[in-house]
Design an enzyme around this catalytic site. Sequence first.
Site, short mmCIF file in Angstrom:
data_model
loop_
_atom_site.label_atom_id
_atom_site.label_comp_id
_atom_site.label_asym_id
_atom_site.label_seq_id
_atom_site.Cartn_x
_atom_site.Cartn_y
_atom_site.Cartn_z
N ASN A 10 -16.02 -12.75 -7.49
CA ASN A 10 -14.56 -11.66 -7.73
C ASN A 10 -13.51 -11.91 -8.83
O ASN A 10 -13.08 -13.16 -9.13
CB ASN A 10 -13.98 -11.51 -6.88
CG ASN A 10 -12.81 -11.33 -6.35
OD1 ASN A 10 -11.99 -9.97 -7.09
ND2 ASN A 10 -11.90 -11.19 -5.35
N GLU A 39 -2.58 8.57 -1.34
CA GLU A 39 -3.91 7.71 -0.78
C GLU A 39 -4.59 8.64 0.06
O GLU A 39 -5.78 8.09 -0.33
CB GLU A 39 -2.91 6.58 -0.44
CG GLU A 39 -2.11 5.90 -1.79
CD GLU A 39 -2.11 4.85 -0.75
OE1 GLU A 39 -2.52 3.05 -1.30
OE2 GLU A 39 -1.38 4.68 0.40
C1 F6R Z 1 -0.50 1.22 -1.37
C2 F6R Z 1 -0.87 0.05 -1.16
C3 F6R Z 1 -0.41 -0.76 -2.37
C4 F6R Z 1 -0.45 -1.62 -2.88
C5 F6R Z 1 -0.31 -2.29 -4.08
C6 F6R Z 1 0.55 -3.64 -4.39
O1 F6R Z 1 -0.64 1.60 0.15
O2 F6R Z 1 -0.93 -0.90 -0.32
O3 F6R Z 1 -0.08 0.62 -3.90
O4 F6R Z 1 1.23 -1.58 -2.64
O5 F6R Z 1 -1.65 -2.61 -4.96
O6 F6R Z 1 -0.30 -4.86 -3.91
P1 F6R Z 1 0.28 -5.67 -2.80
O7 F6R Z 1 1.60 -5.42 -1.92
O8 F6R Z 1 -0.53 -6.30 -1.97
O9 F6R Z 1 1.48 -6.33 -4.66
#
Ligand code: F6R
Length: 604
Positions: free
Chosen positions: A97, A484
């Site tokens: 990854n 989304e």
């Molecule tokens: C939308 C969603 C994404 C995340 C973004 C940040 O529903 O989940 O827009 O908010 O990719 O992710 P985190 O919060 O994990 O940094």
Amino acid sequence: MCGIIGYNGFRDADKVLIKGLKRLEYRGYDSAGICVIDKKLKIYKDTGEISKLEKNIPSFKGDIGIGHTRWATHGAVNKINAHPQLSDDKKIAVIHNGIIENFKILKEDLKNKGIKFKSQTDTEVIANLIKYNYKGNLENAVYSSIKKIKGSYAIAAVCEDEPDKIVGARNESPLIIGVGDNENFLASDITAILKFTNRVIYLNDGEMCVIAKDEVTVFDEKKKKLDRQEQMINWNFKDAEKSGFPHFMLKEIYDQPDTINQVLRGRVSEINRNIEFNENVEDLLKNGVDSINIVACGTSYYSGLVAKYHIEQFTKTPVIVEFSSEYRYFGTKNKNSLVIGITQSGETADTLGALREAKKSGCRTLVVTNVTGSTATRISDAYILTQSGPEIGVAATKTFTAQILVLFLIALKIGVNKNEIGPGELYKHILDLKELSRIVREVLENSNKILDIAYLLKNAKSIFYIGRGVNYPLALEGALKLKEISYIHAEGFAAGELKHGPFALLTKITPVIAIVTKDSTYDKMITSIGEVKARGPQVISIADEDDIEIEKYADFVIRFPSNTRHLSFIPIIVILQLIAYHVADMKHCSIDKPRNLAKSVTVE
Ligand code: F6R
């Protein structure tokens, strides 16, 4: 992004790997594959969902193996590019990854040494690099190889000639070890192994590990053995199940009364009449918070925008909210500023980058995240957990609610520290907070009307969301949720901005969702609704139960309980999430795994 699992124990490895991959599918899922050692390396991979892989996979015998779900970065989505990738002699298999930035140079170099490549992936380069460095000991070969690699990676490698071990390594991509009894695991994500163990060891950047059946060994970047303590994760396996709901997203929306209790528990004390955080956090919020920068991406960025309204209102402290990807390279890093990173996963590459830049410039950093032990918690001065349990649906719901609530508590705390909020006012807030879980339960129990509204919206080509003040970022988040998962074009606007351009897009067939609260923005919102109606669209308003007037202006009204005062943003977001969910459900969309999206974006 991609999900990784490795297993070494006494069970059928193929079954453990498939179970783990199903849990990881939300990280990325254009293709998947497993490799089990049964004298030789047995590999099966395919494009599409894990259920397809599971249906067609031959039964492999073997109790050690690795598995991967892919979200393509290098190379098209096809079987050849799916992981695991093999070295050209088929003796070493690797899952990965991340992104190897110097993979083209390494590939050319290996080609010149006679190595043949089949895929377009950077992962095949790692497999061949390990093979090239292999002299009878896999960890030594992995160690020599990662010294040549530039970029981000979490890798797991197995070798046919050493069928008793998996070697893992990480740099800027999450990787954890799951510790069991006579079995051990490697995974990108706790949810992959939660069914088997909740004892984990976190790897740090630059570290490597060897996973044997009865032992795990961790090495630092100089290959010195480290003494790492395991940690207990208090997430429950049941939390990662659908519990009878048709989708994880709906289950997670309905989890929210509990999420709210979890956020408030131990932090909002009615007896002490206070908001309490752990010592590290209290120190950060006490000492000279003159300005605040918030960095985050996507939904978490909208949490930051919600927080800006509360922090500025309660504390008179200026707040700048920036996308992590922008702040990282362009934002002003003022070392007297407190930088708050918001990230559900704690692994979003852009947010980690922004936090590292902030630290480098001498800023104090605080993280709001849902994942214990995530990288964000380890690179910041202090962190607050949103305590929402695992969120599997790709679209964030309960963790957004938890974030905006935690940030509301931060706003109150700084307000108290700066004497902007007196004891009486704080106590009123505390009493309101105690009612919140019940209010959200009421919204969920009375949500039938939202189905009618969803029916009305499901064929729209474009939908506008409007609000003022704190309702503006809620409009942005409502629109993001809808686009989304339902693939309908949706935009959120500050209601006052419509006339400065977006009006040009309004037609009779553009429904407008207007968030209206009984506060200083009310009259202006009514004016905006009037302006919208004059151009023909239907207006659906989300409004307070007591707001009789609104019926005169909006075509349809969805109500939330009255007397929520400063906390109306919580029931409103639940309503917006339900609208998005039901529209997507009526359109038979892939709600938990929307196309082209991954839950945790661990590459830049
Ligand atoms: C939308 C969603 C994404 C995340 C973004 C940040 O529903 O989940 O827009 O908010 O990719 O992710 P985190 O919060 O994990 O940094």
